[in-house]
Design a protein around this motif. Sequence first.
Motif, PDB file in Angstrom:
ATOM      1  N   LEU A 118       0.830  -1.205   0.000  1.00 12.18           N
ATOM      2  CA  LEU A 118       0.000   0.000   0.000  1.00 12.18           C
ATOM      3  C   LEU A 118       0.868   1.260   0.000  1.00 12.18           C
ATOM      4  N   ASN A 119       0.296   2.358  -0.510  1.00 10.35           N
ATOM      5  CA  ASN A 119       0.940   3.667  -0.464  1.00 10.35           C
ATOM      6  C   ASN A 119       0.559   4.382   0.826  1.00 10.35           C
ATOM      7  N   TYR A 120       1.214   5.520   1.054  1.00 11.32           N
ATOM      8  CA  TYR A 120       0.826   6.343   2.204  1.00 11.32           C
ATOM      9  C   TYR A 120      -0.608   6.846   2.043  1.00 11.32           C
ATOM     10  N   VAL A 121      -0.938   7.235   0.841  1.00 13.61           N
ATOM     11  CA  VAL A 121      -2.295   7.725   0.594  1.00 13.61           C
ATOM     12  C   VAL A 121      -2.823   7.019  -0.648  1.00 13.61           C
ATOM     13  N   SER A 122      -3.824   6.196  -0.450  1.00  9.97           N
ATOM     14  CA  SER A 122      -4.383   5.438  -1.555  1.00  9.97           C
ATOM     15  C   SER A 122      -5.796   5.021  -1.180  1.00  9.97           C
ATOM     16  N   ASP A 123      -6.649   4.895  -2.182  1.00  6.73           N
ATOM     17  CA  ASP A 123      -7.915   4.232  -1.906  1.00  6.73           C
ATOM     18  C   ASP A 123      -7.616   2.810  -1.435  1.00  6.73           C
TER      19      ASP A 123
END
Length: 1005
Positions: free
Chosen positions: A212-217
Amino acid sequence: MTAPGRRSSTFTRLLRHGFTDPSAAEKLLETPELSAVRSDPVLLEALGATADPDLALHGLVRLLEAQPTPTARRELFDTLIASKPLRDRLLGVLGASAALGDHLARHAGDWHALVTYEPRDLHRDVADFERGLADADDPVSLRVAYRRCLLSIAARDVCGTIGVVETAAELADLATATLRAALRIACAAAPEDAERCRLAVIAMGKCGGHELNYVSDVDVIFVAEPAPGADGEPGDETKALRAATRLASHLMRICSETTVEGSIWPVDANLRPEGRNGPLVRTLSSHLAYYQRWAKTWEFQALLKARPVAGDAELGRRYVEALAPLVWQAAERENFVADVQRMRRRVVENIPADEVERELKLGPGGLRDVEFAVQLLQLVHGRADPSLRSGTTLDALKALAAGGYVGRADADQLAESYRFLRFVEHRIQLYQLRRTHLLPADEAGLRRLGRSLGLRADPVTELTRAWRRHTGVVRRLHEKLFYRPLLDAVAQLAPGEARLSPEAARERLVALGYADPAAALRHLEALASGVTRRAAIQRTLLPVLLGWFADSADPDAGLLNFRKVSDALGKTPWYLRLLRDEGAAAENLARVLSAGRLAPDLLMRAPEAVALLGDGTGDGSGLAPRGRAQLEQEVLAAVGRAESAEQGVTAARGVRRRELFRTAAADIIGSYGTETRPAEADQGALVDRVGAAVSDLTAATLAGTLRAVVREVWGDTLPTRFAIIGMGRFGGHELGYGSDADVLFVHEPREGVDEREASQAANRVVAEMRRLLQAPSADPPLLIDADLRPEGRSGPLVRTLTSYAAYYRRWSLVWEAQALLRAEPVAGDEDLGRRFVELIDPLRYPQGGLGTDAVREIRRLKARMEAERLPRGADPKLHTKLGPGGLSDVEWTVQLLQLRHAAEVPGLRTTRTRAALAAAAGAGLVAEDEAAILDEAWVLATRVRNAVMLVRGRASDTFPTQPRDLAAVGRYLGYGPGHVGDMLDAYRRTARRARSVVEDLFYGS
């Protein structure tokens, strides 16, 4: 105070430590809280080591100011000085993330989360994060606790304690813990719903893949079952699904909605069956039914990363186990690889043009290229090899390399570039905790990003260079990844290297669309095996060529044809050098060789024509059509060098063969270059270009044949002047690849020559021309059709100009006037041809137009022609010539307008259908929209006929019945794999609209 114009020692030190605004920093350091920093080289050095020292210092000031008491402020400062781990973590976060700096300023005590430095702290898991979220009992407190956990991940990330892979995995674990906490809160708010159902949350995408990314759906799918009642029997399914839907919706709101503490991240359930249009929650049996009957290829690709993360663990496990067999059967679907690659291309096409070069994720050479390549290979080979069934990209890539499905060196390079791109993505998102995949556009942002990656000397330049290098690696390897192992499997030049087994190689070729993988492997072995320079260049070219072949409707034919061309030209020095060095030449060749039978057959007869695809520039400019005068000059020169008429015509045929290849290749490249259909104007231009080129080539060939015949029998001068008049599509400059040449022959005895002698000479010329042109040959036939002459087949083949005048004056019928609308001299005596046109102009452009009887006769003739000539059993709606809205409908409508109005409207005096239609619209005889409809139908029908000839190598007025041929016609017309039905529907729709206009204009209804 420092004297004006002089820099203080603090200013100089700040500048040396990387501060971009030392004056502002110096003022901040004058505050009482930070006065000690000026004399503490350790803290100043730690600030200088951050991604953005100015941002870090500003964040530290805010954090100190936010402490509730002087004692708390002193504790923070003293701990910061005394503890290097805290100093590195806290300042590292403050220098990399303005958003986390804001969080610390709001929650001044959360810096304590960064104090701990224990071995177990390096490998946090879901249970650790669940403990960190345990006290959250509402959306606001959950957001605060989530940011506190995120702070600890970011701190270890920016300090290098954990790498990019571990960071992504921890972010996925934190997301898992957060989903569980959100479900716990939702269940607490509606305990009766929680008791009524069993709900499992399945993570998809990057969360499911532990990357996962820091900010992702956070992509999820919900599956539910009724909870057992007191008697142990399942409860009501409808009520259970409603309850589960309410819980799932509440969970999504808890994570997605914005509060005073911001939001966590959107929970996206659009990967579920039917997407947004489908129910949010389904039972396991409903999921299975959908995937078994309706799911598309991309939906199985998405399921590669499916992982149960929250709710009922046993139900989640059953969901994944039930769908796994379907996932690993996806590669057996028709057009599987084409579907995946088309989806990838569609993603790239939707990127705004000004963002493509900054797109980390979706742009060419970006993260998605790596992920798509790995997932495609997983789906192809994971059926037989369970070791490939990982939802994590780098783990799957490692397994692919270990199994020989990907070359180890390629896998290592790809993994390195993927890590770099993910690293950059993380640092970009960390700054503002916003979902973005774009490199900063400003220099300050690039500098901060470069420093966060450890680039210090020249952060902007070094970052740009590294970015271009890694995206270049991904672009280069993206296609090579599929095909290079196939070459290694047959060439066997790297002993000890794991390589594809014969079965795995066949699997991959089948998935890529090759119907005969065994033959394909034999061709590859013949082309790529050995240590010669030729084989080495082929191994460089083939990975890309194989991809282009696979993108066609007939990959097997493309590869076979390439082998044939290479066998014929492989020892020619310029051939492989052309393909290797001249840009688009190799791609042009691949498109041409895999597009059907006509162009490859022409090329096999003259392989040296490959040079036209490069023409020294690599842009295919060698495919520009040559004009009639230039063609005629070359043909006549070749005929002049020949020793006999047969040899002369053979030479003319050689020019025709090469020029037909030039025209066909240009047509294919212009039509097949993209998966989107050319704009209507471009389609019309392609049709006009082909029609003019083939017509000019036919005229030059007839001129050369005429010269050869006359020279052999009569020397330089024929006893009679002789001209060939093009009729039908030939006269209209609209010939297709398989069209006959409709002509009239006219002669006029020279002075002093007996008319009988002149007539015998003219007839002998015609007979000899027809014999020579229709002699058996491997070249496409050039059939001369003179049936449009006076009296048709019953009349003489050749007439004098005087005879034509007498016939047209006394006996001419309306259909003959109509046929003469497209009469144009094409070869022979120019003056005689001009006088023939002067003779027929009053007939085809009658003063006063047509009478009622003549119009009625034209309508009757058209109906009779369609009734008699439409082949039995043919679908009229798909017959391009005689069907409703086909060529006959449009051409007869335009010709009726010409017969009626050309005497008054000069623009209608043309042999070209589209030009006449445009002139009619310009004169107000046809509404602009109706003219556009007719033009579109005529262009489409002509393109279909050209496509059929290119694909099958023989002419036809109907769509092919063989699926592969039909698919190839579809590709020519711009319809990708699986869209043949759309092509046929579009043709019917276009023809139906045209027929409606014809009913009005031609039949007057």
